[in-house]
Design a protein around this motif. Structure first.
Motif, PDB file in Angstrom:
ATOM      1  N   VAL A   1       0.720  -1.290  -0.080  1.00 58.06           N
ATOM      2  CA  VAL A   1       0.130  -0.045   0.001  1.00 58.06           C
ATOM      3  C   VAL A   1       0.814   1.316  -0.247  1.00 58.06           C
ATOM      4  O   VAL A   1       0.669   2.207  -0.642  1.00 58.06           O
ATOM      5  N   ARG A   2       1.851   1.173   1.016  1.00 55.05           N
ATOM      6  CA  ARG A   2       2.965   2.585   0.897  1.00 55.05           C
ATOM      7  C   ARG A   2       3.520   2.604  -0.633  1.00 55.05           C
ATOM      8  O   ARG A   2       3.543   3.743  -1.034  1.00 55.05           O
ATOM      9  N   THR A   3       3.969   1.572  -1.081  1.00 59.31           N
ATOM     10  CA  THR A   3       4.692   1.591  -2.380  1.00 59.31           C
ATOM     11  C   THR A   3       3.731   2.164  -3.357  1.00 59.31           C
ATOM     12  O   THR A   3       3.968   3.061  -4.305  1.00 59.31           O
ATOM     13  N   ALA A   4       2.175   1.885  -3.516  1.00 65.44           N
ATOM     14  CA  ALA A   4       1.457   2.181  -4.453  1.00 65.44           C
ATOM     15  C   ALA A   4       1.306   3.522  -4.278  1.00 65.44           C
ATOM     16  O   ALA A   4       1.126   4.522  -4.906  1.00 65.44           O
ATOM     17  N   VAL A   5       1.063   4.213  -3.000  1.00 66.35           N
ATOM     18  CA  VAL A   5       0.923   5.644  -2.586  1.00 66.35           C
ATOM     19  C   VAL A   5       1.873   6.253  -2.931  1.00 66.35           C
ATOM     20  O   VAL A   5       1.811   7.622  -3.419  1.00 66.35           O
ATOM     21  N   ALA A   6       3.052   5.834  -2.664  1.00 71.11           N
ATOM     22  CA  ALA A   6       4.146   6.755  -3.271  1.00 71.11           C
ATOM     23  C   ALA A   6       4.246   6.736  -4.651  1.00 71.11           C
ATOM     24  O   ALA A   6       4.606   7.865  -5.309  1.00 71.11           O
ATOM     25  N   GLY A   7       4.112   5.780  -5.419  1.00 70.93           N
ATOM     26  CA  GLY A   7       4.116   5.618  -6.765  1.00 70.93           C
ATOM     27  C   GLY A   7       3.036   6.784  -7.447  1.00 70.93           C
ATOM     28  O   GLY A   7       3.122   7.354  -8.243  1.00 70.93           O
TER      29      GLY A   7
END
Length: 159
Positions: free
Chosen positions: A10-16
């Protein structure tokens, strides 16, 4: 163990998504016309150069004068546009090279943003000369005109 990997995804997706959003906010730059090379422009000298040497140095002009004194114009324009906005002129240069009747350079003049004018149209309609007609008048206005004199008919008056 299962929960931290889901949080990482989720954090990686939000950062992307945040990175793509910020990249989309960058302004778009567009260069049109002649690409000005200061060294080449400075090498064109009145009294020394002629049309052939200028074309060999700067290339073909953007446009040439059609009336009056022979003038070659090299026009360059750079626009910037932020997302969801109109493009705005960020830089504009016009290099005007005037020639005498024998094709020798008389003068080299340069103008820039001080000569740019923004014109705003008057409303969403273009004024025209003639009658103001409604849509229905335009649609049905030619009924009875087919075959009339001067409109492809015989031109003879009815009997």
């Amino acid at each position: 163990m299962h929960l931290p990997s889901r949080q990482l995804i989720v954090r990686t997706a939000v950062a992307g998504v945040a990175a793509l959003t910020l990249a989309g906010c960058a302004s778009i730059q567009n260069q049109r016309g002649y690409l000005v090379d200061e060294v080449l422009v400075a090498s064109v000298q009145p009294g020394l150069d002629n049309r052939e040497s200028v074309q060999g140095t700067l290339g073909r002009p953007t446009m040439q004068s059609q009336f009056g004194d022979p003038v070659w114009y090299y026009i360059s324009s750079r626009t910037e546009q932020a997302p969801f906005t109109r493009p705005r002129i960020a830089g504009h240069t016009v290099l005007a090279i005037r020639y005498d009747e024998r094709g020798n350079v008389l003068s080299v003049e340069r103008s820039g943003m001080e000569r740019v004018v923004r014109l705003d149209p008057d409303g969403r309609e273009t004024p025209t000369l003639g009658r103001n007609r409604t849509f229905l008048q335009d649609l049905f206005g030619n009924i009875g005109q087919v075959g009339a004199a001067g409109m492809g008919g015989s031109g003879a008056p009815p009997r």
